[in-house]
Design a protein around this motif. Sequence first.
Motif, PDB file in Angstrom:
ATOM      1  N   ILE A 147       0.845  -1.196   0.000  1.00 51.78           N
ATOM      2  CA  ILE A 147       0.000   0.000   0.000  1.00 51.78           C
ATOM      3  C   ILE A 147       0.880   1.246   0.000  1.00 51.78           C
ATOM      4  CG2 ILE A 147      -1.644   1.349   1.369  1.00 51.78           C
ATOM      5  CD1 ILE A 147      -2.897  -1.339   2.235  1.00 51.78           C
ATOM      6  N   ALA A 148       1.886   1.209   0.859  1.00 51.86           N
ATOM      7  CA  ALA A 148       2.792   2.360   0.958  1.00 51.86           C
ATOM      8  C   ALA A 148       3.532   2.572  -0.370  1.00 51.86           C
ATOM      9  CB  ALA A 148       3.786   2.144   2.087  1.00 51.86           C
ATOM     10  N   LYS A 151       1.280   4.007  -2.990  1.00 54.02           N
ATOM     11  CA  LYS A 151       0.938   5.381  -2.655  1.00 54.02           C
ATOM     12  C   LYS A 151       2.092   6.318  -3.052  1.00 54.02           C
ATOM     13  CE  LYS A 151      -0.790   8.187   1.138  1.00 54.02           C
ATOM     14  NZ  LYS A 151      -0.883   8.320   2.593  1.00 54.02           N
ATOM     15  N   LYS A 152       3.289   5.848  -2.737  1.00 51.08           N
ATOM     16  CA  LYS A 152       4.476   6.644  -3.057  1.00 51.08           C
ATOM     17  C   LYS A 152       4.592   6.826  -4.570  1.00 51.08           C
ATOM     18  CE  LYS A 152       9.020   5.620  -1.795  1.00 51.08           C
ATOM     19  NZ  LYS A 152       9.836   4.747  -0.943  1.00 51.08           N
ATOM     20  N   GLU A 153       4.333   5.726  -5.241  1.00 56.74           N
ATOM     21  CA  GLU A 153       4.413   5.737  -6.692  1.00 56.74           C
ATOM     22  C   GLU A 153       3.422   6.734  -7.291  1.00 56.74           C
ATOM     23  OE1 GLU A 153       4.563   1.737  -8.139  1.00 56.74           O
ATOM     24  OE2 GLU A 153       3.228   2.339  -9.760  1.00 56.74           O
ATOM     25  N   LEU A 154       2.211   6.690  -6.774  1.00 57.22           N
ATOM     26  CA  LEU A 154       1.165   7.578  -7.263  1.00 57.22           C
ATOM     27  C   LEU A 154       1.542   9.032  -6.996  1.00 57.22           C
ATOM     28  CD1 LEU A 154      -1.695   8.030  -8.371  1.00 57.22           C
ATOM     29  CD2 LEU A 154      -2.537   7.796  -6.056  1.00 57.22           C
ATOM     30  N   ASN A 155       2.029   9.298  -5.781  1.00 56.00           N
ATOM     31  CA  ASN A 155       2.417  10.662  -5.457  1.00 56.00           C
ATOM     32  C   ASN A 155       3.497  11.167  -6.406  1.00 56.00           C
ATOM     33  OD1 ASN A 155       0.595  10.845  -3.427  1.00 56.00           O
ATOM     34  ND2 ASN A 155       2.020  10.191  -1.824  1.00 56.00           N
ATOM     35  N   GLY A 156       4.388  10.240  -6.784  1.00 59.54           N
ATOM     36  CA  GLY A 156       5.434  10.612  -7.728  1.00 59.54           C
ATOM     37  C   GLY A 156       4.852  11.051  -9.059  1.00 59.54           C
ATOM     38  N   ILE A 157       3.891  10.286  -9.536  1.00 60.08           N
ATOM     39  CA  ILE A 157       3.273  10.620 -10.827  1.00 60.08           C
ATOM     40  C   ILE A 157       2.492  11.930 -10.724  1.00 60.08           C
ATOM     41  CG2 ILE A 157       1.552   9.905 -12.515  1.00 60.08           C
ATOM     42  CD1 ILE A 157       2.300   7.018 -11.912  1.00 60.08           C
ATOM     43  N   LEU A 158       1.808  12.091  -9.586  1.00 64.74           N
ATOM     44  CA  LEU A 158       1.004  13.306  -9.421  1.00 64.74           C
ATOM     45  C   LEU A 158       1.894  14.547  -9.266  1.00 64.74           C
ATOM     46  CD1 LEU A 158      -1.777  12.001  -7.005  1.00 64.74           C
ATOM     47  CD2 LEU A 158      -1.921  12.308  -9.467  1.00 64.74           C
ATOM     48  N   GLY A 159       3.166  14.313  -8.889  1.00 67.74           N
ATOM     49  CA  GLY A 159       4.123  15.410  -8.831  1.00 67.74           C
ATOM     50  C   GLY A 159       3.952  16.306  -7.598  1.00 67.74           C
TER      51      GLY A 159
END
Lengths: 159, 457
Positions: A147-148, A151-159
């Motif tokens: 999950i973590a 989440k980290k991955e998504l935050n990276g894409i969202l910038g």
Amino acid sequence: MASVKLTTSDDKEYTLDRELIFQSNLIKNMVTDLDVFDAPIPLPNVTSSTLDIVIKYLKIHKDDPPPPDKPIEKAVDDMIDEDKELMKLEFNIMADVILAANYLDIPGLLDIGCRTVAWHIKQCKDYHEIREKFNIPKELWRSEEEIAEMKKELNGILG
Amino acid sequence: MTVIPQKRKKGASVLKQSTYDHPFGIKPMGNSYFDSSNGIKECKSHGLSVFNVLPEQQLLELLIYLGPEAAAKLAQTSRAFYVYCYHDDLWRQFTIKRFNGDFEFIINWRNTFKSKYQKYIQDSPIKIQGFYSDLLYTAWRCVSVPLKDLCGVENDNIDRRSNMTLEAFIQEYMIPNKPVILTDVVQNWPAYKKWNFEYLLGTDFKFRAEAVDITFANYYKYMTQCKEEAPLYLFDKKCTFDEKMRNDFQIPDYFNQDLFSVLKEKRPDYRWLIVGPERSGSTFHIDPNSTNAWNAVIKGSKKWILYPPNHIPPGVYPSRDGSEVTSPVSLAEWFLNYYQDIQDDPIEQRPVEAVCKEGEILFVPNKWWHCVMNLEPGIALTQNFVGMENLESVLNFCKKKPEQVSGFCHGDLYEEFKKGLQQDMPQVWDKVKHLDQASAKETWNNLCMEKSFSFSF
């Protein structure tokens, strides 16, 4: 003006102008290839309530020029008001409309259906909200680390 | 509803990893029955909620509309959405749409996309249970099945010739319009020794790979790592005219007729450098405008399947007028689905096929159907041409099927070609001008024929 007969999965028969229903490539090809004019064409995975929505769409667009190649990630704002109004649907009905548009091969309707669904998903701030909106049951399938990680991955894409 | 989490195996697992195990644990549909009797519940129908009604192909198309950010959010909602939203083909489209060729490939497309925004951290796929999909499983099969098993590399029935006179070549292959492999041409080219991946890495061209403009450094990173059903294929026309590369090959006498040259700067594209990883290639097609072609393998090897004119390959559905070819499946899937089947066909229906190796050049006669699979990373050069032997065929094609003319944007190819021949090669035009005169009535008849075929009255 010749007409075409269709039967929906709930056994309702429709008689439609060729000009109108020929926006469906499936029906157009079927009728021109097979010369089936009189026998009703069965639509086993389209209900009458879905077909009613499809017909509304066909009426809005009956004078349109042929559609251009499929655009990707177009904003919902590009849609005309009549289409936006037409797409104010429950999600389960919207899925049925997309299914019908895919089956009947009506690229324009498929396009606005997909765009509208995408727009709704994009409005959600996180996956919890998507789950709620689309009634996706909660699944526990990822470990805490996974999950973590996601989440980290998504935050990276969202910038 | 809450679904009990599945324990993932860590470290040395009990089961031996099979070549065909999908990294996400996706299984073909057929397994669901067996699994359910063992108490494994399928997770697709509730995981997709209302979207479970859609065919998978349609669902994937819907996901393209989401774009990367929303797809990454949706991936977290359920196992089923995770699997579809992580389907790498989706990320290929997201990456190319946003960055075109400006990316450095890392492992797969999703990681490549991510690496544009954050320091690269490799993640491990989450293996899930209870997900069945023929579409996604087949895509994985096509990536993982060894090419040697798939492509019938031992089937080889194209003539191999060397030391041929031009006259013999014309009589035996050009006029009968028959494929042949010549084994003593490419070795004499400086390119044969010079062109390799290191050499291309030293060039500063922007190469064209499908809709992507990309440096060779970036393409090489991609081609050495990608695991894809239909890899991005580099097909570049510009570099073969650059003086740096132009002098590294000589067009052999056999193929040196070049009647389209009378079109000068208007001529359709005709020469390409082709680079691709193993598993890249072209699905079945016929070369444009009834041209002949040659294809020289400089590095690697290619499996060719050819069917003579009018023999439509299995699994290929051309439109009635021949203008469009739909092969509903990828190259690898064609081999998986159809190639095994045709092994039982009677010999006269079997295709012409061979593995064209490094240093060999294949003559591809006009109007033949063909597909090509790279068996290893490769570099090749190809050129389409019009000679005396296919001139009539080209003229007929351009005259009768102007709507199918390809690569020409200067009006009517037939008229331009005719004008060019009349001006620059009047003696050639004299030999074929009967086609021009005889055909007014014939063309009309043909038009009527085509009409009655495409509209049923």
